[in-house]
Write an enzyme that holds these catalytic residues in place. Sequence first.
Site: not given
Ligand code: SAH
Length: 223
Positions: A72
């Site tokens: 993000s």
């Molecule tokens: N907080 C992260 C943002 C990553 S983008 C950072 O600081 O880099 C969002 C992430 O959520 C992705 O890696 C995706 O695989 C994960 N995601 C999506 N649905 C999910 C679920 N049901 N359970 C766990 N992770 C999930």
Amino acid sequence: MILNPVQIAGIGMTSQRTRDRMRDRLREQGIANESVLSTMARVPRHLFVDEAMATRAYEDSALPIGEGQTISQPFVVARMTEVLLETGPVDKVLEVGTGSGYQAAVLSQLAAQVFTVERIKNLLDKARSRFAALHYSNIQSRYSDGSWGWASHGLFDAIIVTAAPSSVPAPLLEQLSIGGRMIVPVGSQQHNQVLTVVTRTTTGFEEQKLNGVKFVPFLSGKS
Ligand code: SAH
């Protein structure tokens, strides 16, 4: 992953000066919590993206981290963290969507214990090696579908969801302590997602809608 102090500190576009400039920009954009600002000036964001992308790590944009996912943008990380801390110190926080691990790293400096879950094994493995190399020892992580939360470590004072579900999964609501807050982008498509704060009260849940956002979708199952 083994990192030497020079890699951690960064150089040029990844240096402390660049991190300080990012902090100043965040302040100008309205982030007021000084602990959040100083944490973001400290955590080496350039180590949470691939090396080829490192010089762009302190720009105010989301960046690809592989597997079709993104880290993000700094402003969104700062804002969501600030909202979670608004009502006072946080002891236990659950993050759904570890991704690069950056948001968890920021939280680890501001909460006593961080629990983070990710459904894509490859991303989680990379995030784990970053936590170890940077000695963020108060982060526990789990390979699972975050729809189920992490009940054995609940209840949580704060829950942050970094992917957008069309509605908040019930187990996450149940794992919030009374007075606890969840911040989650809610919306089935990128054009209708709204950053939402859910607070658990003694009688139920209160919902407050903030602004529109664009997150990757919340998906079920492991990958
Ligand atoms: N907080 C992260 C943002 C990553 S983008 C950072 O600081 O880099 C969002 C992430 O959520 C992705 O890696 C995706 O695989 C994960 N995601 C999506 N649905 C999910 C679920 N049901 N359970 C766990 N992770 C999930």
